[in-house]
Design an enzyme around this catalytic site. Structure first.
Site, short mmCIF file in Angstrom:
data_model
loop_
_atom_site.label_atom_id
_atom_site.label_comp_id
_atom_site.label_asym_id
_atom_site.label_seq_id
_atom_site.Cartn_x
_atom_site.Cartn_y
_atom_site.Cartn_z
CE LYS A 82 11.74 -2.16 -6.40
NZ LYS A 82 12.44 -3.07 -7.34
CD GLU B 106 9.89 -10.13 -10.83
OE1 GLU B 106 9.24 -9.77 -9.84
OE2 GLU B 106 11.12 -10.10 -10.88
CD GLU C 272 16.88 -12.13 -10.27
OE1 GLU C 272 16.42 -12.79 -9.32
OE2 GLU C 272 16.40 -11.03 -10.62
CG ASN D 208 1.82 -0.33 3.89
OD1 ASN D 208 1.37 -1.41 3.52
ND2 ASN D 208 3.08 0.03 3.73
N GLY D 209 0.02 -2.31 6.12
CA GLY D 209 0.50 -3.33 7.06
C GLY D 209 -0.62 -4.32 7.35
CE LYS E 258 13.78 -9.24 -12.25
NZ LYS E 258 14.06 -9.89 -11.03
CG HIS F 91 17.51 -36.63 -10.53
ND1 HIS F 91 17.82 -37.93 -10.20
CD2 HIS F 91 18.69 -36.01 -10.77
CE1 HIS F 91 19.13 -38.09 -10.20
NE2 HIS F 91 19.69 -36.94 -10.54
CB CYS G 129 -0.87 0.02 1.25
SG CYS G 129 -1.88 -1.45 1.44
CD1 TRP H 176 -0.83 -5.44 -4.13
CD2 TRP H 176 0.08 -6.12 -2.21
NE1 TRP H 176 -0.25 -6.65 -4.36
CE2 TRP H 176 0.32 -7.10 -3.21
CE3 TRP H 176 0.57 -6.35 -0.95
CZ2 TRP H 176 1.03 -8.27 -2.97
CZ3 TRP H 176 1.28 -7.51 -0.69
CH2 TRP H 176 1.50 -8.46 -1.69
NE ARG I 206 4.33 2.05 -1.13
CZ ARG I 206 5.27 1.95 -0.18
NH1 ARG I 206 6.49 2.35 -0.44
NH2 ARG I 206 4.99 1.46 1.00
C1 AGP Z 1 12.25 -9.32 -7.69
O1 AGP Z 1 12.21 -8.81 -9.03
C2 AGP Z 1 11.00 -9.03 -6.93
N1 AGP Z 1 10.67 -7.65 -6.97
C3 AGP Z 1 11.03 -9.62 -5.52
O2 AGP Z 1 11.38 -10.98 -5.63
C4 AGP Z 1 12.00 -8.95 -4.54
O3 AGP Z 1 13.33 -9.25 -4.91
C5 AGP Z 1 11.72 -9.51 -3.14
O4 AGP Z 1 10.39 -9.18 -2.79
C6 AGP Z 1 12.68 -8.96 -2.08
O5 AGP Z 1 12.50 -7.56 -1.96
P1 AGP Z 1 13.62 -6.73 -1.15
O6 AGP Z 1 14.91 -6.91 -1.89
O7 AGP Z 1 13.12 -5.32 -1.18
O8 AGP Z 1 13.68 -7.29 0.23
#
Ligand code: AGP
Length: 608
Positions: free
Chosen positions: A603, A488, A481, A101-102, A485, A504, A2, A75, A27
């Site tokens: 984010k 997501e 990674e 937010n939370g 990418k 396996h 949020c 969110w 966000r």
């Molecule tokens: C990665 O592209 C994502 N945005 C997500 O996996 C992110 O790396 C993860 O939520 C950790 O966030 P942070 O590095 O702010 O702790």
């Protein structure tokens, strides 16, 4: 996650709030709302969907008159994204409004208690329990009511609160979820993050846990939960406003990919002194560093993937045993940890709830915690025993690129520092390693300049159903990674596998034309990974290989090869990820996805 914006001053509040919320869109959210006091009453407008809908409903804010207000982009955690669940939430006679937010973890108990006292709930949210509890405790003194509420609620919260009976004041409250306040000649501001108010002021104050801020039009006061007034230090934000803008790129993600060379150099160079690595922020003597026998790396998402690379590099160069853990697992599995170990938490935002919890669990057990963090002054940065900042600058795109790359750089620096004090790398080898690190920014620049063939290749796969990423050793780490990418931002199913694992089970998923990306940068593993390429090709796969310049043998096995410049094998992840970031980006763009704000994602995940 949020977004919260609040304003009190001599300008109209609604336009300020809308502008601030727009700068927090990265966000991630699914509904939005505002509450503004018009001199007589609180006017509250909420809408599901994008912020644009709220802007249209309020004619850019002009329909909501008044100089004090709060706004929110939600969110969803409790309750579907709809108007009823959107914030602000308000009490029955609409004299108190709250944005949050939370997560209020005991909201069901509070809701039941309040309902027994006759309170009616209009939404499914946890937040609504807060506003009714404020109503329950409010007897004319807002600060007293807020304090009583804070003693009753459990969980994480950043709150903006407005009382119609006190329109000359605005309140901000924080526990675990990020919240900042700022001031300029036109008034005072609340925000979840810096971009929302950077156009008004660079001087911000980070609200700490269980602190209450009372903002008026021309000043603000800070209080602890235990009544006394406290003094707070402000922080000057160095990065400029357009650093949080797109700068001519189509997406923040593309801009941030192209900022990787500078981000890597900014993270590396201040820590190189002559032929040595100097990391003053560690606050540890060489003797203390040399005594470290065990490292636990804990993080989430891409930061976790950086940690997996970190394991290979730290163990390879410094021979320290490293365990890497997902923060969401670490915090609840009651880990067995070795005395004298160091814990490293990695986080771009410095606000990820699971990572923050892992930091607190480690400190509670008496372990020293180093934070590798990008956001200055964030919760993790402030609670870690020492912080190694990644100087990537503000990262707006939800899918991390430059912050991830600088996390790798930070881990390389640590590995070299440990290797130096433990003498696991000779004085003859050390300078070459430093030189290889210094070359990485230019080599990344070179790879980025070669985006067109990758864009063309990516366009072939916008209709793909499954795409797999394989590698051995450190090439497996980067495959993790690369796969994240892609999935997501393009929503294409993808998995990363240790190449030796295919037989396996996973290889049963390979069909005619399935794309398999193989990262092959470790000379001693070339032959092994090439045999895995041959295995998947025999089942019909189309193989994209990312390998070192000069490894031309691979063209006998792979269908499409991308070469990366020569570097030390320990640092090759930083180069191999570049074409794979571009691949994921162009597949997503080709599919017309919202690259910077992918569906369902935020984010920074400040909730569990
Ligand atoms: C990665 O592209 C994502 N945005 C997500 O996996 C992110 O790396 C993860 O939520 C950790 O966030 P942070 O590095 O702010 O702790």
């Amino acid at each position: 996650m949020c977004g919260i914006v609040g304003y009190i001053g001599n300008n109209q509040a609604a336009p300020v709030i809308l502008d601030g919320l727009a700068r927090l869109e990265y966000r991630g959210y699914d509904s939005a709302g505002m509450a503004v006091f018009d001199g007589e009453k609180l006017n509250i407008v909420k809408a599901a969907g994008r912020l644009k809908i709220l802007e249209e409903m309020t004619h850019g804010g002009s329909a909501l008159k008044g100089c004090v207000g709060i706004g929110h982009t939600r969110w969803a955690t409790h309750g579907i994204p709809n108007e009823e669940n959107a914030h602000p939430h308000f009490n029955e006679n609409e004299t108190i409004a709250v944005v949050h937010n939370g997560i209020i973890e005991n909201y069901i108990f509070l809701r039941n208690m309040l309902q027994k006292k006759g309170y009616q709930f209009l939404s499914e949210t946890d937040t609504e329990a807060v506003v009714h509890l404020l109503d329950y405790y409010y007897k004319g003194n807002p600060l007293e009511a807020i304090r009583k509420v804070l003693h009753r609620v459990e969980g994480s919260y950043a709150l903006g609160v407005i009382f119609a009976e006190h329109p000359d004041q605005l309140f901000a409250v924080r526990k675990d979820s990020p919240l900042i306040v700022g001031q300029d000649e036109n008034g005072c501001y609340i925000a979840s993050d810096v971009p929302a108010i950077l156009k008004y002021t660079r001087k911000v104050t980070y609200v700490d846990n269980q602190e209450i801020v009372r903002l008026r039009g021309d000043h603000m006061h800070f209080y602890s939960i235990d009544e006394e007034e406290i003094q707070k230090e402000s922080v000057m934000i160095e990065w400029d406003a357009n650093a949080a803008e797109k700068g001519g790129y189509e997406h923040f993600m593309l801009k941030e990919m192209y900022e990787q060379p500078k981000a890597m150099a900014d993270t590396l160079l201040p820590r190189i002194k002559g032929q040595d690595v100097v990391i003053e922020e560690l606050n540890m003597t060489d003797e203390e560093l040399a005594s470290i026998r065990k490292i636990y790396i804990v993080a989430c998402g891409s930061a976790y993937h950086a940690g997996v690379t970190g394991k290979y590099v730290l163990e390879g160069l410094s021979r320290i045993s490293v365990e890497v853990d997902l923060a969401s697992e670490f915090r609840y599995r009651n880990p067995v940890m070795e005395e004298g170990a160091m814990v490293i938490v990695i986080s771009q935002s410095g606000e990820t709830a699971d990572t923050l919890a892992a930091l607190r669990e480690s400190k509670k057990r008496g372990f020293r915690v180093l934070g590798i963090v990008n956001v200055v002054g964030s919760s993790i940065a402030r609670e870690a025993d020492s912080v190694l900042y990644t100087w990537a600058g503000p990262e707006i795109a939800v899918a991390t690129t430059k912050a991830y790359s600088t996390q790798l750089m930070a881990l390389y620096l640590l590995a070299l520092k440990f290797a130096k004090v433990k003498k696991t790398v000779t004085d003859q080898e050390f300078p070459g390693l430093l030189e290889d690190l210094k070359k990485l920014p230019d080599q990344i620049e070179l790879l980025l300049s070669n985006k067109n063939p990758i864009q063309r290749f990516a366009n072939r796969y916008i209709g793909a159903k499954d795409i797999f990423f394989i590698g051995r050793g450190i090439d497996y780490a980067i495959s993790l990674e690369a796969s994240l990418k892609l999935k997501e931002i393009s929503y294409i199913h993808s998995e990363a596998y240790a190449a030796g694992e295919l037989k396996h089970g996973t290889i049963s998923l390979i069909e005619e034309g399935t794309l398999v990306s193989a990262v092959v940068t470790q000379p001693e593993l070339y032959a092994k990974t090439i045999s895995n390429i041959v295995e998947v090709k025999a089942r019909g796969a189309f193989v994209l290989a990312v390998t070192n310049e000069g490894n031309f043998e691979i063209e006998k096995a792979a269908d499409y090869v991308i070469y990366i410049p020569e570097t030390n094998p320990y640092f090759s992840n930083s180069l191999a990820i570049i074409p794979l970031q571009l691949f994921g980006y162009y597949v997503a763009v080709g599919k017309g996805c919202d690259v910077d704000k992918p569906r369902n994602l935020a984010k920074s995940v400040t909730v569990e």
